[in-house]
Design a protein around this motif. Sequence first.
Motif, short mmCIF file in Angstrom:
data_model
loop_
_atom_site.label_atom_id
_atom_site.label_comp_id
_atom_site.label_asym_id
_atom_site.label_seq_id
_atom_site.Cartn_x
_atom_site.Cartn_y
_atom_site.Cartn_z
N HIS A 69 1.19 -1.17 -0.51
CA HIS A 69 -0.13 -0.02 -0.06
C HIS A 69 1.46 1.57 0.01
N LEU A 70 0.77 1.47 -1.01
CA LEU A 70 1.38 3.47 -1.42
C LEU A 70 0.87 4.18 -1.13
N ASP A 71 -0.41 4.14 -0.34
CA ASP A 71 -0.60 5.73 0.22
C ASP A 71 -0.18 5.63 1.78
N ARG A 72 -0.46 7.23 2.39
CA ARG A 72 0.26 8.37 3.92
C ARG A 72 -0.47 7.04 4.68
N GLN A 73 -1.74 5.92 4.90
CA GLN A 73 -1.04 5.03 5.89
C GLN A 73 -0.39 3.90 5.59
N GLY A 74 0.03 3.46 4.44
CA GLY A 74 0.66 3.02 3.94
C GLY A 74 2.15 2.91 4.28
N VAL A 75 3.16 4.65 4.63
CA VAL A 75 3.64 4.05 4.99
C VAL A 75 3.94 4.39 6.30
N LEU A 76 3.25 5.50 6.41
CA LEU A 76 3.40 5.83 8.30
C LEU A 76 3.30 4.41 8.89
N VAL A 77 2.90 2.99 8.88
CA VAL A 77 2.62 1.74 9.12
C VAL A 77 4.37 1.56 9.65
N TYR A 78 5.18 1.88 8.40
CA TYR A 78 6.60 1.25 9.20
C TYR A 78 7.75 1.91 9.89
N LEU A 79 7.09 3.63 9.67
CA LEU A 79 7.36 4.09 11.37
C LEU A 79 7.33 3.75 12.75
N VAL A 80 6.03 2.89 12.87
CA VAL A 80 6.13 2.33 14.30
C VAL A 80 6.44 2.14 15.05
N THR A 81 7.44 0.76 14.49
CA THR A 81 8.72 0.15 15.44
C THR A 81 9.87 1.06 15.90
N PRO A 82 10.34 2.17 14.74
CA PRO A 82 11.03 3.14 14.60
C PRO A 82 11.12 4.05 16.21
N LEU A 83 9.51 4.45 15.79
CA LEU A 83 9.15 4.75 17.40
C LEU A 83 9.82 3.95 18.59
N SER A 96 -2.27 -3.72 8.57
CA SER A 96 -2.15 -3.41 7.27
C SER A 96 -2.54 -4.22 5.94
N GLY A 97 -2.87 -5.26 6.33
CA GLY A 97 -2.82 -6.12 5.39
C GLY A 97 -1.66 -6.53 4.65
N SER A 98 -0.65 -6.38 5.15
CA SER A 98 0.84 -6.37 4.46
C SER A 98 1.37 -7.20 5.48
N VAL A 99 2.21 -8.34 4.36
CA VAL A 99 3.43 -8.72 5.00
C VAL A 99 4.91 -8.16 5.23
N PHE A 100 4.99 -6.70 4.61
CA PHE A 100 6.35 -6.13 4.12
C PHE A 100 6.16 -4.77 5.68
N PRO A 101 5.42 -5.01 6.26
CA PRO A 101 5.52 -4.29 7.41
C PRO A 101 5.86 -4.74 8.74
N PRO A 102 5.46 -5.75 8.65
CA PRO A 102 6.72 -7.31 9.91
C PRO A 102 7.68 -7.28 9.40
N ILE A 103 7.85 -7.29 8.38
CA ILE A 103 9.13 -7.50 7.08
C ILE A 103 10.30 -6.59 7.79
N ALA A 104 9.68 -5.40 7.47
CA ALA A 104 10.74 -4.14 7.58
C ALA A 104 10.85 -4.05 9.45
N ALA A 105 10.08 -4.46 10.20
CA ALA A 105 9.80 -4.53 11.56
C ALA A 105 11.09 -5.66 11.95
#
Length: 319
Positions: free
Chosen positions: A108-122, A249-258
């Motif tokens: 997901h390349l929308d704003r919400q799809g990008v924000l999910v990747y910032l949760v773990t770094p926070l 998120s419905g996507s496996v990519f945020p968990p992989i990034a985390a």
Amino acid sequence: MSELRVFNAPPLSLATAHLLNVAITLGYVLPLYFTKFMRLFVPAKVNGARPAAYWRDDPAVIKTRLASASLSTAAACYVMYTVISEAWDGTNPDIWESVRIRLGFTAHLDRQGVLVYLVTPLLFLGPLYGHYLGFDLPFMKRWSFKEKVVGTLSSWMGFRNYVVGPLTEELVWRSCIVAAYHLAGASNKYIIFVSPISFGAAHLHHGWETYVRFGRNSQAIQRAFISTLFQFTYTTLFGFHCAFLFLRSGSVFPPIAAHIFCNIMGVPQLGEELRWYPYRRTQIVLMYVGGIIAYVFTMSRWTLGESSLFGFAEKHRCW
């Protein structure tokens, strides 16, 4: 998700989901010990000399285990493809699309799809501040692209820790196992807090490795128990986090990034940082507390994708 065909009732039983969980977990872990190049052992003496032992960081062990993990992951994905196909019993003409979405192969390349990747770094705001104090963040004077990126990823340990390990483990324990429980009609809370237990349990075999490596004596048993209990606890907690990210998120990519990010950061070292930088003790503590507060705030606001099949609202409760 209106374009995705869903089941009117759970096509799997909870018992079947449990069996799939156990089978896929064992299918990932057990093959790691199939050959001598995968097992950790101390060889017998030959002509009075003992050859080098194989440990988990030995390149021969890493290469063979990476191949094993990759094949096991492909097999797990195939199993879930078969399960989903048989659940439809030939009535769904677009099985590949159904499998792709249920296993989280979506971006997901929308704003919400990008924000999910910032949760773990926070959440790691405190440890990141510690790296900042040590001039060890990207593009600071103690950080080197050649050493930190090229050097790390070109080593077998780095390739395991930051590429194959996160990728295969998230595909197995998030994509496949979460999909099985969702098809069984398990609640989101059940999926978040039960399915990752097998992820933590999959790391218990490191206790045996610790026992063997440190002499097979009483002290080795004690060391193995403590390290294994600690590893089981934090990997299970991390599994809760990644299962939540996957469902929201419905996507496996945020968990992989985390997963990659957490492997890079390691376990937070608050005590060490307080000793290293005594003149910044208050700021360090505040950053750790601030990271926890930011995590709690953003986990409920930055993760829910509107297109997630696994959405938390009752209107999204579909199989």
